[in-house]
Design a protein around this motif. Structure first.
Motif, PDB file in Angstrom:
ATOM      1  N   SER A 321     -16.885  47.231  61.879  1.00  0.00           N
ATOM      2  CA  SER A 321     -17.318  48.483  61.627  1.00  0.00           C
ATOM      3  C   SER A 321     -17.159  49.215  60.357  1.00  0.00           C
ATOM      4  O   SER A 321     -18.287  49.839  60.006  1.00  0.00           O
ATOM      5  N   GLY A 322     -16.324  48.760  59.553  1.00  0.00           N
ATOM      6  CA  GLY A 322     -16.453  49.373  58.293  1.00  0.00           C
ATOM      7  C   GLY A 322     -17.421  48.569  57.345  1.00  0.00           C
ATOM      8  O   GLY A 322     -17.903  49.576  56.713  1.00  0.00           O
ATOM      9  N   GLU A 323     -17.703  47.522  57.411  1.00  0.00           N
ATOM     10  CA  GLU A 323     -18.650  46.665  56.680  1.00  0.00           C
ATOM     11  C   GLU A 323     -20.078  47.367  57.038  1.00  0.00           C
ATOM     12  O   GLU A 323     -21.031  47.828  56.260  1.00  0.00           O
ATOM     13  N   VAL A 324     -20.239  47.752  58.459  1.00  0.00           N
ATOM     14  CA  VAL A 324     -21.584  48.349  58.781  1.00  0.00           C
ATOM     15  C   VAL A 324     -21.788  49.803  58.313  1.00  0.00           C
ATOM     16  O   VAL A 324     -22.604  50.214  57.760  1.00  0.00           O
ATOM     17  N   SER A 325     -20.554  50.652  58.523  1.00  0.00           N
ATOM     18  CA  SER A 325     -20.485  51.955  58.075  1.00  0.00           C
ATOM     19  C   SER A 325     -20.876  51.948  56.453  1.00  0.00           C
ATOM     20  O   SER A 325     -21.676  52.807  56.124  1.00  0.00           O
ATOM     21  N   ALA A 326     -20.044  51.098  55.834  1.00  0.00           N
ATOM     22  CA  ALA A 326     -20.487  51.091  54.263  1.00  0.00           C
ATOM     23  C   ALA A 326     -21.981  50.717  54.044  1.00  0.00           C
ATOM     24  O   ALA A 326     -22.606  51.165  52.935  1.00  0.00           O
ATOM     25  N   TYR A 327     -22.471  49.693  54.819  1.00  0.00           N
ATOM     26  CA  TYR A 327     -23.888  49.362  54.515  1.00  0.00           C
ATOM     27  C   TYR A 327     -24.832  50.709  54.851  1.00  0.00           C
ATOM     28  O   TYR A 327     -25.889  50.766  54.132  1.00  0.00           O
ATOM     29  N   LEU A 328     -24.546  51.247  55.830  1.00  0.00           N
ATOM     30  CA  LEU A 328     -25.464  52.367  56.221  1.00  0.00           C
ATOM     31  C   LEU A 328     -25.331  53.518  55.130  1.00  0.00           C
ATOM     32  O   LEU A 328     -26.297  54.060  54.952  1.00  0.00           O
ATOM     33  N   GLN A 329     -24.071  53.778  54.786  1.00  0.00           N
ATOM     34  CA  GLN A 329     -24.041  54.864  53.677  1.00  0.00           C
ATOM     35  C   GLN A 329     -24.785  54.504  52.636  1.00  0.00           C
ATOM     36  O   GLN A 329     -25.491  55.531  51.910  1.00  0.00           O
ATOM     37  N   LEU A 330     -24.650  53.371  52.031  1.00  0.00           N
ATOM     38  CA  LEU A 330     -25.324  52.913  50.999  1.00  0.00           C
ATOM     39  C   LEU A 330     -26.742  52.735  50.975  1.00  0.00           C
ATOM     40  O   LEU A 330     -27.469  53.309  50.254  1.00  0.00           O
ATOM     41  N   ARG A 331     -27.252  52.473  52.102  1.00  0.00           N
ATOM     42  CA  ARG A 331     -28.677  52.444  52.392  1.00  0.00           C
ATOM     43  C   ARG A 331     -29.078  54.293  52.332  1.00  0.00           C
ATOM     44  O   ARG A 331     -30.230  54.138  51.891  1.00  0.00           O
ATOM     45  N   ALA A 332     -28.502  54.821  52.962  1.00  0.00           N
ATOM     46  CA  ALA A 332     -28.753  56.349  53.187  1.00  0.00           C
ATOM     47  C   ALA A 332     -28.787  57.001  51.564  1.00  0.00           C
ATOM     48  O   ALA A 332     -29.835  57.480  51.085  1.00  0.00           O
ATOM     49  N   LEU A 333     -27.789  56.588  50.896  1.00  0.00           N
ATOM     50  CA  LEU A 333     -27.598  57.415  49.738  1.00  0.00           C
ATOM     51  C   LEU A 333     -28.703  56.676  48.570  1.00  0.00           C
ATOM     52  O   LEU A 333     -29.030  57.386  47.866  1.00  0.00           O
ATOM     53  N   THR A 334     -28.894  55.359  48.718  1.00  0.00           N
ATOM     54  CA  THR A 334     -29.746  54.840  47.789  1.00  0.00           C
ATOM     55  C   THR A 334     -31.126  55.341  48.064  1.00  0.00           C
ATOM     56  O   THR A 334     -32.149  55.767  47.030  1.00  0.00           O
ATOM     57  N   GLN A 335     -31.593  55.451  49.450  1.00  0.00           N
ATOM     58  CA  GLN A 335     -33.119  56.045  49.649  1.00  0.00           C
ATOM     59  C   GLN A 335     -33.054  57.516  49.095  1.00  0.00           C
ATOM     60  O   GLN A 335     -34.144  57.878  48.615  1.00  0.00           O
ATOM     61  N   ALA A 336     -31.937  58.351  49.381  1.00  0.00           N
ATOM     62  CA  ALA A 336     -32.072  59.592  49.025  1.00  0.00           C
ATOM     63  C   ALA A 336     -32.212  59.899  47.542  1.00  0.00           C
ATOM     64  O   ALA A 336     -32.989  60.629  47.062  1.00  0.00           O
ATOM     65  N   ALA A 337     -31.474  58.877  46.670  1.00  0.00           N
ATOM     66  CA  ALA A 337     -31.628  59.135  45.349  1.00  0.00           C
ATOM     67  C   ALA A 337     -32.792  58.894  44.797  1.00  0.00           C
ATOM     68  O   ALA A 337     -33.344  59.255  43.696  1.00  0.00           O
ATOM     69  N   LEU A 338     -33.867  57.923  45.633  1.00  0.00           N
ATOM     70  CA  LEU A 338     -35.132  57.702  45.265  1.00  0.00           C
ATOM     71  C   LEU A 338     -36.265  58.788  45.498  1.00  0.00           C
ATOM     72  O   LEU A 338     -37.337  58.571  45.411  1.00  0.00           O
ATOM     73  N   TRP A 339     -35.770  59.624  46.345  1.00  0.00           N
ATOM     74  CA  TRP A 339     -36.810  60.685  46.960  1.00  0.00           C
ATOM     75  C   TRP A 339     -37.498  61.433  45.794  1.00  0.00           C
ATOM     76  O   TRP A 339     -37.073  61.904  44.826  1.00  0.00           O
ATOM     77  N   PRO A 340     -38.961  61.968  46.090  1.00  0.00           N
ATOM     78  CA  PRO A 340     -39.588  62.547  45.047  1.00  0.00           C
ATOM     79  C   PRO A 340     -38.952  64.238  45.073  1.00  0.00           C
ATOM     80  O   PRO A 340     -38.050  64.485  45.634  1.00  0.00           O
ATOM     81  N   ALA A 341     -39.446  64.673  43.784  1.00  0.00           N
ATOM     82  CA  ALA A 341     -38.933  66.236  43.525  1.00  0.00           C
ATOM     83  C   ALA A 341     -39.145  66.927  44.680  1.00  0.00           C
ATOM     84  O   ALA A 341     -38.142  67.896  44.868  1.00  0.00           O
ATOM     85  N   ALA A 342     -39.794  67.023  45.824  1.00  0.00           N
ATOM     86  CA  ALA A 342     -39.965  67.758  46.837  1.00  0.00           C
ATOM     87  C   ALA A 342     -38.807  67.899  47.797  1.00  0.00           C
ATOM     88  O   ALA A 342     -38.564  68.730  48.412  1.00  0.00           O
ATOM     89  N   LEU A 343     -37.919  66.740  47.613  1.00  0.00           N
ATOM     90  CA  LEU A 343     -36.895  66.655  48.684  1.00  0.00           C
ATOM     91  C   LEU A 343     -35.600  66.639  47.733  1.00  0.00           C
ATOM     92  O   LEU A 343     -34.419  66.301  48.104  1.00  0.00           O
ATOM     93  N   ASP A 344     -35.637  66.975  46.403  1.00  0.00           N
ATOM     94  CA  ASP A 344     -34.587  67.044  45.583  1.00  0.00           C
ATOM     95  C   ASP A 344     -33.269  67.920  45.928  1.00  0.00           C
ATOM     96  O   ASP A 344     -32.360  67.571  45.720  1.00  0.00           O
ATOM     97  N   GLY A 345     -33.792  69.080  46.729  1.00  0.00           N
ATOM     98  CA  GLY A 345     -32.822  70.026  47.180  1.00  0.00           C
ATOM     99  C   GLY A 345     -31.901  69.718  48.294  1.00  0.00           C
ATOM    100  O   GLY A 345     -31.174  70.475  48.619  1.00  0.00           O
ATOM    101  N   LEU A 346     -32.394  68.645  49.081  1.00  0.00           N
ATOM    102  CA  LEU A 346     -31.748  68.330  50.361  1.00  0.00           C
ATOM    103  C   LEU A 346     -30.367  68.022  50.308  1.00  0.00           C
ATOM    104  O   LEU A 346     -30.184  66.903  49.346  1.00  0.00           O
ATOM    105  N   ARG A 347     -29.559  68.276  51.045  1.00  0.00           N
ATOM    106  CA  ARG A 347     -28.004  67.657  51.344  1.00  0.00           C
ATOM    107  C   ARG A 347     -28.514  66.519  51.910  1.00  0.00           C
ATOM    108  O   ARG A 347     -29.163  66.525  53.015  1.00  0.00           O
TER     109      ARG A 347
END
Length: 513
Positions: A321-347
């Motif tokens: 559970s911890g491994e999968v949770s960490a994996y999903l968190q990192l996937r989400a954060l990494t993708q969000a960090a690469l978003w274009p300017a139109a999505l910069d303001g999203l939490r």
């Protein structure tokens, strides 16, 4: 029991496919004098349209341009042959698909925002077109010759059903709505009860179930605002699913349970079969998308899409559970960090498993994942389920305090499913309360549910918390939540979980509307 011809209630059938606003469109169609047959998904679309006997098909592609275009392609040839009109609804930012839609078979279009009067006129124009190209020949398929339907008058407490439905249900001689109700399966009664809760005074809704002797059906419900009568039309859509076959399909010979999925989990993580999608969170006052929740998805090579609940159950079974949770968190954060300017303001909200709450060094590891992704801490919300908090309240409070002190925000997920909610809210360092979808679902049909929801929202406001309502599917639910003081919502009314490209389109569309 008197039988009735449902055609005297709804003279003209009209088929609607709307991925996000099915019930709202069905209500508008009903007020325009049609009998709506409304779908939210495109499975078996061509067959359902052919069986409906409709002259006009509405495909609502607002917020889902590619899905809408695919739907037009699926029915285009048969609609041309039958002389049917296909009215396409698109968002203003998606007018680029109109050329392709015209080639695929769309005959008319409207661009949002779409006033109800304009929509009603467009239906009349579409009907006129269909009558002209078909030479006035009715579009009808054999299964609709003897319609399956019913009508209930609450004033007289009288139930009328079509002859064929009465025979199939075995209630022709009973003469009692109560007996007819009790003869239905527990599943059908539950689905009907939920549908009636969703049904407002001028709304329409639908739900699917199995009907003995017919197979899989969709029950379309309407309320006549003039006299309060309820009208039901039962649309056959295919054979009932074989539960045994379904289990065999989902859990093949070497994969018959979560245990088997747990064994396959490590390879899925390595192969990248497990990823995240993002469900928008919408500001009620403006309609703007201001944040997202990252949701887990497992694209299994045999089973197709495996949802988050099954994935997390497999992870728990595998002790990962911890491994999968960490994996999903990192996937989400990494993708969000690469978003274009139109999505910069999203939490971006990421979920924390109950096992994470008590794990040594969890907060430090989480902050390291956030920082390594490149996403600012101020854009991250950490969500913990209410059940996870209850089990480890003291530890959870300390963990949430550390997360907030580091610059992130915190939220309680699925609020309303636990047993000690009111007692511990004031003691926890949280920013958001996420109203569970079970509370949201009843707000439109049950006055007591509305009182509960309003009480939760008022309580949250008094504690300085924002409320995010989950599982919002209808405009009526959205409007009642807004009246109650809720600030944010997420659910199918806006969109399901989507990829980053689709999310960008949704954000641009809502910003322009």
């Amino acid at each position: 029991m008197k039988t009735v011809d449902v055609s005297d209630s709804f003279a003209k059938p009209l088929f609607i496919l709307s991925f996000r606003q099915r019930d709202e469109l069905a209500a508008m169609v009903s007020r325009a004098g049609w009998r709506p047959i409304a779908a939210r998904r495109d499975e078996g679309l061509a067959g359902r349209v052919a069986a409906s006997g409709t002259q006009v098909v509405v495909v609502d592609a607002r917020g889902a341009p590619e899905d809408g275009l695919a739907a037009v392609r699926a029915i285009g040839d048969s609609a041309r042959s039958a002389g049917q009109a296909v009215l396409l609804l698109v968002s203003r930012n998606d007018v680029a698909i109109l050329d392709e839609a015209l080639a695929a078979g769309a005959t008319q279009f409207l661009v949002s925002p779409i006033p109800e009067a304009e929509f009603a006129h467009a239906l009349r124009y579409a009907e006129h077109y269909a009558a002209r190209v078909s030479g006035g020949a009715p579009v009808r398929e054999a299964r609709w010759v003897s319609p399956l339907g019913w009508r209930y008058d609450p004033g007289r407490r009288s139930l009328q059903v079509t002859t064929e439905l009465a025979q199939l249900a075995g209630i022709a001689e009973e003469g009692s709505a109560w007996v007819a109700w009790r003869r239905q399966s527990r599943e059908v009664r539950a689905r009907l009860r939920n549908a009636l809760r969703r049904l407002g005074e001028d709304e329409s809704t639908a739900f699917a179930h199995d009907l003995p002797g017919v197979g899989r059906v969709v029950a379309h419900l309407q309320r006549d605002t003039r006299n309060g009568r309820l009208h039901g039309l039962v649309e056959p859509i295919g054979d009932p699913p074989d539960a045994g076959a379904a289990v065999r399909d989902v859990f093949a010979r070497r994969s018959r349970s979560v245990v088997a999925l747990a064994r396959e989990l490590p390879a899925a993580l390595v192969d990248g079969d497990i990823d995240v999608v993002f469900q928008p969170q919408v500001e009620l006052a403006t309609g703007r998308i201001v944040g997202v929740e990252a949701l887990a998805r497992w694209t299994h090579p045999r089973l197709g899409e495996v949802g988050a609940e099954t994935l997390l159950a497999a992870a728990a079974r595998a002790g990962r559970s911890g491994e999968v949770s960490a994996y999903l968190q990192l996937r989400a954060l990494t993708q969000a960090a690469l978003w274009p300017a139109a999505l910069d303001g999203l939490r971006v909200a990421v979920n924390v498993a109950a096992e994470d709450v008590a794990a040594a060094g969890f907060v430090e590891d989480l902050l390291e994942r956030i920082d390594s992704s490149g996403l600012a801490r101020e854009r991250v919300t950490v969500e913990v389920t209410e059940s996870g908090l209850i089990e480890r309240l003291d530890i959870a409070a300390g963990m949430l305090a550390q997360v907030r002190a580091a610059g992130c925000r915190t939220a309680i997920d699925d609020f309303g499913t636990g047993y000690s909610s009111l007692a511990y809210l004031n003691a926890l360092p949280i920013d958001y309360l996420k109203l569970d979808k079970s509370l949201t679902a009843g707000i439109a049909g049950n006055p007591r549910d509305r009182v509960v929801v309003r009480g939760v929202i008022d309580m949250a406001a008094s504690l300085g918390l924002d409320v995010i309502a989950e599982g919002v599917e209808t405009v009526e639910q959205r409007d009642l939540l807004a009246e109650a003081g809720c600030r944010l919502f997420q659910g199918y009314l806006c969109a399901p979980g989507v990829d980053s490209v689709t999310l960008e389109g949704l954000v641009r569309a809502t910003a322009d509307e």
